[in-house]
Enzyme design. Structure first.
Site, PDB file in Angstrom:
ATOM      1  N   ASP A 284       0.838  -1.203   0.000  1.00 48.69           N
ATOM      2  CA  ASP A 284       0.000   0.000   0.000  1.00 48.69           C
ATOM      3  C   ASP A 284       0.872   1.252   0.000  1.00 48.69           C
ATOM      4  OD1 ASP A 284      -2.270   1.515   0.050  1.00 48.69           O
ATOM      5  OD2 ASP A 284      -2.795   1.089   2.133  1.00 48.69           O
TER       6      ASP A 284
ATOM      7  N   ASN B 203     -10.737  -2.954  -6.129  1.00 45.76           N
ATOM      8  CA  ASN B 203      -9.960  -2.009  -6.947  1.00 45.76           C
ATOM      9  C   ASN B 203     -10.632  -1.684  -8.288  1.00 45.76           C
ATOM     10  OD1 ASN B 203      -6.670  -3.169  -5.847  1.00 45.76           O
ATOM     11  ND2 ASN B 203      -7.848  -1.390  -5.176  1.00 45.76           N
TER      12      ASN B 203
ATOM     13  N   LEU C 242      -7.010  -4.977   7.405  1.00 43.41           N
ATOM     14  CA  LEU C 242      -6.744  -6.136   6.542  1.00 43.41           C
ATOM     15  C   LEU C 242      -7.322  -5.937   5.140  1.00 43.41           C
ATOM     16  CD1 LEU C 242      -7.300  -9.193   8.907  1.00 43.41           C
ATOM     17  CD2 LEU C 242      -5.160  -8.090   8.245  1.00 43.41           C
TER      18      LEU C 242
HETATM   19  C1  FPP Z   1      -1.794   0.463  -3.305  1.00 42.51           C
HETATM   20  O1  FPP Z   1      -1.375   1.760  -3.482  1.00 42.51           O
HETATM   21  C2  FPP Z   1      -1.337  -0.355  -4.374  1.00 42.51           C
HETATM   22  C3  FPP Z   1      -2.124  -0.916  -5.317  1.00 42.51           C
HETATM   23  C4  FPP Z   1      -3.574  -0.764  -5.382  1.00 42.51           C
HETATM   24  C5  FPP Z   1      -1.543  -1.705  -6.380  1.00 42.51           C
HETATM   25  C6  FPP Z   1      -0.419  -2.582  -5.927  1.00 42.51           C
HETATM   26  C7  FPP Z   1       0.231  -3.048  -7.106  1.00 42.51           C
HETATM   27  C8  FPP Z   1       1.562  -3.011  -7.334  1.00 42.51           C
HETATM   28  C9  FPP Z   1       2.594  -2.572  -6.401  1.00 42.51           C
HETATM   29  C10 FPP Z   1       2.013  -3.526  -8.605  1.00 42.51           C
HETATM   30  C11 FPP Z   1       1.981  -5.007  -8.497  1.00 42.51           C
HETATM   31  C12 FPP Z   1       2.475  -5.565  -9.699  1.00 42.51           C
HETATM   32  C13 FPP Z   1       2.942  -6.792  -9.810  1.00 42.51           C
HETATM   33  C14 FPP Z   1       3.569  -7.126 -11.056  1.00 42.51           C
HETATM   34  C15 FPP Z   1       2.870  -7.800  -8.729  1.00 42.51           C
HETATM   35  P1  FPP Z   1      -2.475   2.894  -3.536  1.00 42.51           P
HETATM   36  O2  FPP Z   1      -2.621   3.313  -4.941  1.00 42.51           O
HETATM   37  O3  FPP Z   1      -3.722   2.443  -2.863  1.00 42.51           O
HETATM   38  O4  FPP Z   1      -1.735   3.980  -2.707  1.00 42.51           O
HETATM   39  P2  FPP Z   1      -2.396   5.136  -1.839  1.00 42.51           P
HETATM   40  O5  FPP Z   1      -3.204   4.458  -0.759  1.00 42.51           O
HETATM   41  O6  FPP Z   1      -1.214   5.861  -1.316  1.00 42.51           O
HETATM   42  O7  FPP Z   1      -3.220   5.971  -2.790  1.00 42.51           O
END
Ligand code: FPP
Length: 225
Positions: free
Chosen positions: A13, A61, A180
């Site tokens: 996250d 998502n 979670l």
């Molecule tokens: C949360 O950050 C992250 C996600 C919703 C996506 C997680 C995915 C990756 C790190 C890429 C994974 C790729 C592979 C190839 C495994 P957020 O956007 O919710 O962050 P924020 O809460 O700060 O806005």
């Protein structure tokens, strides 16, 4: 001191906040998030982990704007194209938990190809959670168990997406959120929980080692005393 964990899971996250802090587009945060995944996979080699589960895309998502979903899908496809050779060569068995059939045709084909290619590998299992929700997983597992007979803890667990993986020992969430968020709800029953303020793009294998060291120092009682 307890043995190290067999199965670690991570809620990755904070990509968006990482980008915002730098006045960069969100997509750049996700891109750096993928780089953090790549570096972590390299870093954990030799740690003796049997399984690593990463929360890449939750069933919730889909509520994000279409262009962000496109960015994440594109990054996933690119990751498979660029990193699968290295992953396969290191004996990693790739696994998907959740239902990746909801992604576009090209993504599904790439993922299915990666699963087939690594299915016979006997090293670490890398489970990527895609279109995954823990409550939905429990409902699916309960239905499947009921179709075959009695629902017990064991028969239900045998139908979870993680059925062929070791029990979850340690669940880490980055970026300071203490929730979670529908991830591995059943599997977390006895897992140690570790929350860090580090944003996912900044998370390194050293942070993982710190969490594992804390884990090794804790005495797990599984409800006993
Ligand atoms: C949360 O950050 C992250 C996600 C919703 C996506 C997680 C995915 C990756 C790190 C890429 C994974 C790729 C592979 C190839 C495994 P957020 O956007 O919710 O962050 P924020 O809460 O700060 O806005």
């Amino acid at each position: 001191m307890a043995d190290g964990p067999r199965h670690v899971a991570i809620i990755m996250d904070g990509n968006g906040r990482w980008a915002r802090q730098r006045h960069l587009p969100r997509a750049m945060g996700h891109k750096r998030g993928v780089e953090a995944v790549r570096n972590l996979l390299r870093g954990v080699r030799g740690m003796g982990l049997e399984a690593l589960t990463l929360y890449a895309f939750s069933s919730e998502n889909w509520r994000r704007p279409a262009d962000e979903i496109d960015d994440l899908t594109r990054l996933m496809k690119h990751f498979i194209r660029s990193d699968l050779d290295e992953i396969a060569a290191n004996g990693v068995r790739l696994k998907i938990i959740g239902d990746h059939s909801a992604f576009d045709e090209e993504a599904v084909a790439l993922i299915d190809g990666a699963l087939t290619r690594t299915a016979g590998n006997t090293g670490t299992t890398l489970a990527i959670a895609l279109n995954y929700g823990g409550q939905q997983e429990i409902v699916r597992a309960a239905r499947a168990a009921a179709a075959q007979g009695e629902i017990t803890e064991d028969t239900l667990a045998a139908h979870l997406d993680t059925a062929d993986m070791p029990p979850l020992d340690l669940l880490i969430r980055t970026s300071g959120e203490i929730r979670l968020s529908n991830f591995l709800l059943w599997q977390s029953a006895y897992a140690e929980l570790s929350f860090t303020d580090v944003l996912w793009p900044d998370f390194t294998v050293d942070h993982l080692r710190q969490a594992v060291a804390q884990f090794a120092g804790r005495e797990r009682r599984f409800g006993g005393r």
